[in-house]
Design a protein around this motif. Structure first.
Motif, PDB file in Angstrom:
ATOM      1  N   ARG A 189     -13.024  -2.884  -0.965  1.00 42.83           N
ATOM      2  CA  ARG A 189     -11.629  -2.461  -0.797  1.00 42.83           C
ATOM      3  C   ARG A 189     -11.270  -2.321   0.683  1.00 42.83           C
ATOM      4  O   ARG A 189     -10.230  -2.801   1.139  1.00 42.83           O
ATOM      5  CB  ARG A 189     -11.406  -1.140  -1.524  1.00 42.83           C
ATOM      6  CG  ARG A 189     -10.175  -0.373  -1.108  1.00 42.83           C
ATOM      7  CD  ARG A 189      -8.903  -1.046  -1.516  1.00 42.83           C
ATOM      8  NE  ARG A 189      -8.703  -0.990  -2.953  1.00 42.83           N
ATOM      9  CZ  ARG A 189      -7.594  -1.432  -3.562  1.00 42.83           C
ATOM     10  NH1 ARG A 189      -6.618  -1.960  -2.854  1.00 42.83           N
ATOM     11  NH2 ARG A 189      -7.460  -1.368  -4.862  1.00 42.83           N
TER      12      ARG A 189
ATOM     13  N   ILE B 120      -4.925   0.753  -5.868  1.00 44.51           N
ATOM     14  CA  ILE B 120      -6.054   1.606  -5.480  1.00 44.51           C
ATOM     15  C   ILE B 120      -6.483   2.484  -6.649  1.00 44.51           C
ATOM     16  O   ILE B 120      -5.681   3.178  -7.250  1.00 44.51           O
ATOM     17  CB  ILE B 120      -5.672   2.484  -4.264  1.00 44.51           C
ATOM     18  CG1 ILE B 120      -5.436   1.597  -3.036  1.00 44.51           C
ATOM     19  CG2 ILE B 120      -6.753   3.508  -3.960  1.00 44.51           C
ATOM     20  CD1 ILE B 120      -4.945   2.349  -1.814  1.00 44.51           C
TER      21      ILE B 120
ATOM     22  N   TYR C  24       0.811  -1.208   0.000  1.00 42.72           N
ATOM     23  CA  TYR C  24       0.000   0.000   0.000  1.00 42.72           C
ATOM     24  C   TYR C  24       0.850   1.266   0.000  1.00 42.72           C
ATOM     25  O   TYR C  24       0.310   2.368  -0.019  1.00 42.72           O
ATOM     26  CB  TYR C  24      -0.937  -0.001   1.222  1.00 42.72           C
ATOM     27  CG  TYR C  24      -1.971  -1.097   1.152  1.00 42.72           C
ATOM     28  CD1 TYR C  24      -3.031  -1.019   0.255  1.00 42.72           C
ATOM     29  CD2 TYR C  24      -1.870  -2.233   1.953  1.00 42.72           C
ATOM     30  CE1 TYR C  24      -3.972  -2.034   0.171  1.00 42.72           C
ATOM     31  CE2 TYR C  24      -2.807  -3.247   1.885  1.00 42.72           C
ATOM     32  CZ  TYR C  24      -3.853  -3.151   0.988  1.00 42.72           C
ATOM     33  OH  TYR C  24      -4.775  -4.149   0.902  1.00 42.72           O
TER      34      TYR C  24
ATOM     35  N   THR D  18     -17.624  -1.564  -4.381  1.00 39.91           N
ATOM     36  CA  THR D  18     -16.173  -1.754  -4.522  1.00 39.91           C
ATOM     37  C   THR D  18     -15.398  -1.022  -3.428  1.00 39.91           C
ATOM     38  O   THR D  18     -14.343  -1.493  -2.994  1.00 39.91           O
ATOM     39  CB  THR D  18     -15.673  -1.261  -5.900  1.00 39.91           C
ATOM     40  OG1 THR D  18     -16.020   0.114  -6.078  1.00 39.91           O
ATOM     41  CG2 THR D  18     -16.270  -2.092  -7.017  1.00 39.91           C
TER      42      THR D  18
ATOM     43  N   LYS E  25      -8.332  -1.028  -9.668  1.00 36.63           N
ATOM     44  CA  LYS E  25      -9.270  -2.144  -9.487  1.00 36.63           C
ATOM     45  C   LYS E  25     -10.713  -1.653  -9.509  1.00 36.63           C
ATOM     46  O   LYS E  25     -11.593  -2.272 -10.130  1.00 36.63           O
ATOM     47  CB  LYS E  25      -8.988  -2.853  -8.160  1.00 36.63           C
ATOM     48  CG  LYS E  25      -7.664  -3.584  -8.096  1.00 36.63           C
ATOM     49  CD  LYS E  25      -7.510  -4.270  -6.751  1.00 36.63           C
ATOM     50  CE  LYS E  25      -6.166  -4.977  -6.640  1.00 36.63           C
ATOM     51  NZ  LYS E  25      -5.992  -5.651  -5.339  1.00 36.63           N
ATOM     52  N   GLU E  26     -10.955  -0.549  -8.810  1.00 33.61           N
ATOM     53  CA  GLU E  26     -12.312  -0.016  -8.727  1.00 33.61           C
ATOM     54  C   GLU E  26     -12.823   0.420 -10.099  1.00 33.61           C
ATOM     55  O   GLU E  26     -13.973   0.146 -10.454  1.00 33.61           O
ATOM     56  CB  GLU E  26     -12.344   1.163  -7.746  1.00 33.61           C
ATOM     57  CG  GLU E  26     -12.205   0.787  -6.278  1.00 33.61           C
ATOM     58  CD  GLU E  26     -10.793   0.380  -5.871  1.00 33.61           C
ATOM     59  OE1 GLU E  26     -10.633  -0.231  -4.810  1.00 33.61           O
ATOM     60  OE2 GLU E  26      -9.841   0.675  -6.629  1.00 33.61           O
TER      61      GLU E  26
END
Length: 344
Positions: free
Chosen positions: A317, A288, A108, A313, A291-292
């Motif tokens: 997440r 980040i 992250y 989503t 994917k959304e």
């Protein structure tokens, strides 16, 4: 002590270099992804009321985050199997899971590769070889992409996953050739890196390196490798199904979206594609935004509201972030407990 400190400084320098290269790329891709999300949602009615009581929602997400920690532990076990295959020796279960869970949180951070750097650093502290750890990470990525493709293909062939009627596939021969050339180029570059590494570190010549590559490749034509493939395919299939069940539960139970059971495998396939689109995107921390965006766009092809899918989503997440955080915290606590026990 000086030797250990010097080794650590080298690793930190490597991380700084990776940050300088990948951080700007990551920020740009993340910003683009979020801008795209805003664009596709600007004409949508984002119904926040679907979330319901925020306190209840938080409690549900925490509980689901704890339960979803099984994904992290299963992936840690999968990596342990790969590492054992490469090393041709048993790897301590606790050490493998601890290294994986503690380094996994670094994905992250800007760069999306720092968890692999941390994995090498922590594994090296346990006496594992850097080359073996790095190779296991490469194999893990290849297996992840390959097994996802296998799972998707199986469910498409069985008729469980269906392609939207307005989507047509037209093979682009030029792109296929281009990607094939690119793959061959990457393979050639990998071989050159192996030769360069073994010459610089091991002081081995071309023929010794060729012998090493031959012995390494023979591992992939053995019963042990076939067993590894089946084990990872089984783990991948379980994660594939559980992933879909979690998203299905978020949409149908928490948000009342009512995703059709006929679309279960189709939506699960979308989640799988979106998941790896985030992993292979350089620089984006944890994928980040990427994917959304992919999930919203692909799910909308099946007629589902972009705004509703977007809310789902985001919750999805957060749950998976918690699913990475909890194993990280547990591994830290267990490590301290074991240190105190050993000191006594």
């Amino acid at each position: 002590m000086n030797e250990i400190g010097g080794n650590q400084d080298t690793k930190l320098t490597l991380k700084e270099r990776l940050k300088r290269i990948l951080t700007p790329i990551g920020y740009i891709l993340t910003i683009i992804s979020f801008i795209y999300i805003v664009i596709i949602l600007k004409d949508s009615n984002l119904n926040i009321a679907k979330i319901g009581n925020p306190i209840v929602l938080v409690i549900r997400m925490v509980v689901l985050g704890i339960l979803s920690s099984i994904f992290t532990f299963m992936l840690a076990y999968e990596w342990k199997l790969i590492l054992e295959f490469i090393n041709e020796s048993k790897v301590n279960m606790y050490d493998a899971i601890t290294v994986y869970c503690r380094s996994n949180i670094a994905k992250y951070l800007p760069g999306n590769v720092l968890h692999l750097v941390m994995r090498n650093y922590m594994g090296n502290q346990l006496g594992w070889g850097n080359a073996q750890i790095a190779f296991s990470s490469v194999i893990e990525l290849i297996f992840g992409l390959g097994m996802s493709a296998v799972n998707i293909s199986i469910f498409i062939l069985l008729g469980f996953t269906h392609i939207p009627q307005n989507v047509t596939f037209r093979p682009d021969i030029a792109k296929i050739i281009l990607y094939s050339v690119g793959a061959c180029g990457m393979l050639f570059a990998f071989v050159l890196i192996v030769f360069g590494y073994r010459y610089a570190v091991k002081r081995q010549g071309v023929f010794d390196s060729l012998k090493y590559l031959k012995n390494t490749m023979q591992k992939f034509f053995s019963f042990r490798f076939a067993r590894l493939v089946l084990q990872i395919l089984f783990i991948s299939l379980i994660c594939f199904i559980l992933n879909g069940l979690l998203f299905f539960g978020i949409c149908n139970s928490m948000l009342g979206m009512k995703i059709s059971s006929n679309d279960f495998f189709s939506i699960t396939t979308i989640l799988s594609i979106a998941g790896f689109s985030g992993i292979i995107t350089p620089g984006v921390p944890g994928g980040i935004g990427v994917k959304e965006s992919v999930t919203v766009v692909l799910a909308s092809l099946y007629g589902y509201s972009k705004s509703d899918i977007f809310i789902a989503t985001i919750i999805f997440r957060i749950i998976f972030i918690l699913a990475d955080v909890f194993p990280f915290v547990i591994s830290l606590i267990l490590n301290r407990v074991l240190l105190k026990t050993r000191n006594k």
